[in-house]
Design an enzyme around this catalytic site. Sequence first.
Site, short mmCIF file in Angstrom:
data_model
loop_
_atom_site.label_atom_id
_atom_site.label_comp_id
_atom_site.label_asym_id
_atom_site.label_seq_id
_atom_site.Cartn_x
_atom_site.Cartn_y
_atom_site.Cartn_z
N ASP A 70 0.82 -1.21 0.00
CA ASP A 70 0.00 0.00 0.00
C ASP A 70 0.85 1.26 0.00
O ASP A 70 0.47 2.28 -0.59
CB ASP A 70 -0.95 0.00 1.20
CG ASP A 70 -2.16 -0.90 0.99
OD1 ASP A 70 -2.47 -1.21 -0.18
OD2 ASP A 70 -2.80 -1.29 1.98
N ASN A 135 -4.14 9.13 1.90
CA ASN A 135 -4.68 8.51 3.10
C ASN A 135 -4.98 9.54 4.20
O ASN A 135 -6.13 9.75 4.56
CB ASN A 135 -3.70 7.47 3.66
CG ASN A 135 -4.10 6.05 3.30
OD1 ASN A 135 -5.08 5.82 2.59
ND2 ASN A 135 -3.34 5.08 3.78
N ARG A 146 5.22 12.60 25.53
CA ARG A 146 4.18 13.30 26.28
C ARG A 146 2.98 13.59 25.37
O ARG A 146 3.10 13.66 24.15
CB ARG A 146 4.72 14.62 26.82
CG ARG A 146 5.91 14.47 27.75
CD ARG A 146 6.37 15.83 28.25
NE ARG A 146 5.32 16.50 29.01
CZ ARG A 146 5.45 17.74 29.49
NH1 ARG A 146 6.56 18.44 29.27
NH2 ARG A 146 4.46 18.28 30.17
N ASP A 165 -2.45 12.14 22.13
CA ASP A 165 -1.16 11.82 21.52
C ASP A 165 -1.03 12.41 20.12
O ASP A 165 0.08 12.54 19.60
CB ASP A 165 -0.97 10.30 21.44
CG ASP A 165 -0.74 9.67 22.80
OD1 ASP A 165 -0.57 10.43 23.79
OD2 ASP A 165 -0.73 8.43 22.89
N TYR A 178 -4.86 4.20 9.50
CA TYR A 178 -4.56 4.59 10.88
C TYR A 178 -5.81 5.08 11.60
O TYR A 178 -6.02 4.80 12.78
CB TYR A 178 -3.49 5.69 10.85
CG TYR A 178 -2.81 5.98 12.17
CD1 TYR A 178 -3.13 5.30 13.34
CD2 TYR A 178 -1.81 6.95 12.23
CE1 TYR A 178 -2.48 5.58 14.53
CE2 TYR A 178 -1.16 7.24 13.42
CZ TYR A 178 -1.50 6.56 14.57
OH TYR A 178 -0.86 6.85 15.74
N LEU A 180 -8.88 4.12 11.33
CA LEU A 180 -9.69 2.99 11.80
C LEU A 180 -9.06 2.38 13.06
O LEU A 180 -9.77 2.06 14.02
CB LEU A 180 -9.80 1.95 10.70
CG LEU A 180 -10.61 0.69 11.02
CD1 LEU A 180 -12.06 1.04 11.30
CD2 LEU A 180 -10.52 -0.31 9.87
N SER A 181 -7.73 2.25 13.07
CA SER A 181 -7.05 1.69 14.24
C SER A 181 -7.22 2.57 15.47
O SER A 181 -7.23 2.07 16.59
CB SER A 181 -5.55 1.53 13.93
OG SER A 181 -5.34 0.64 12.85
N GLN A 232 4.76 8.96 4.93
CA GLN A 232 5.94 8.91 4.05
C GLN A 232 6.70 10.23 3.98
O GLN A 232 7.92 10.23 3.82
CB GLN A 232 5.51 8.48 2.64
CG GLN A 232 4.94 7.07 2.60
CD GLN A 232 4.44 6.68 1.22
OE1 GLN A 232 4.04 7.54 0.43
NE2 GLN A 232 4.46 5.40 0.92
#
Length: 278
Positions: A70, A135, A146, A165, A178, A180-181, A232
């Site tokens: 991907d 994306n 931190r 974060d 990312y 979705l995660s 990237q």
Amino acid sequence: MCPLLFFYILCYIHFAMKYFAICYNQEISHSVEVKDKLYKTLLNKGIVAEVLNIDELKEGFDFVFVIGGDGTILKTARFYARFQTPIFGINLGRLGFLSQACKENIDCAVEKILNNEFTKENRIMLQSGKYTALNDFVIKGCDTGRTARFSLKINGKFVCDYLADGVIIATPTGSTAYGLSAGGPVLTPSLNAFVIVPICPHTLTARPIVVPSSEKISVCVEDKASVSADGQEFFVFDKEIVIEKSDYIAKLALLKGSEFYSVLRNKLHWAVPPVYEK
């Protein structure tokens, strides 16, 4: 006339003024082997494709085959979006969510492409300054150990503060990555919308937000923050970053019969119930 020569002449006439390229990532295992197989397959159809390394892309093609994962497809899609060139992914990575074929079915995929049994699907992209993303843009504090405070504004109007974060701004294409995660929703590729997802926010009331693609999204920080475009390209900004819809549209070549929901089922195993051993 030699039958083989006659065949090549017919192929030349049929594909006249069509220029094909094969883009591959030599850092990925078996990419050279698959590149050679694809080149020979096209040659047997009377097509001489130009071979490009992922780091040496250039314009001037009507169709581009991309060999890799991907990440390779994302980089190629960003480049060729400027020229409205459709790309077709052949997966050598792990998930291959953006790919349509694998090394075992190259011959079948090429046959369908040459028979025009595919569609060109437009995918909206994000832009911030000179950077584009198919994306997502991921914003994080420069002090990775931190949390940081991120202030979200849409069209110049304050929305909320995130103590988190980081923050993900994703396209529908990137909503299955990312975002979705991190707990964000899945957006179908045809939607003209973006999703804003906080990463590990320090409050239970912070939830993802889906906004129209016409909105101008701003994220403010107290000092500096780091940004990655599609994981990237990396850069640092001071105080505020503005992210909006790109003027460019990525074009993905999709084989007929391959639709988004089947990809969810087959590659993400969407809503597949667990199997319990007796």
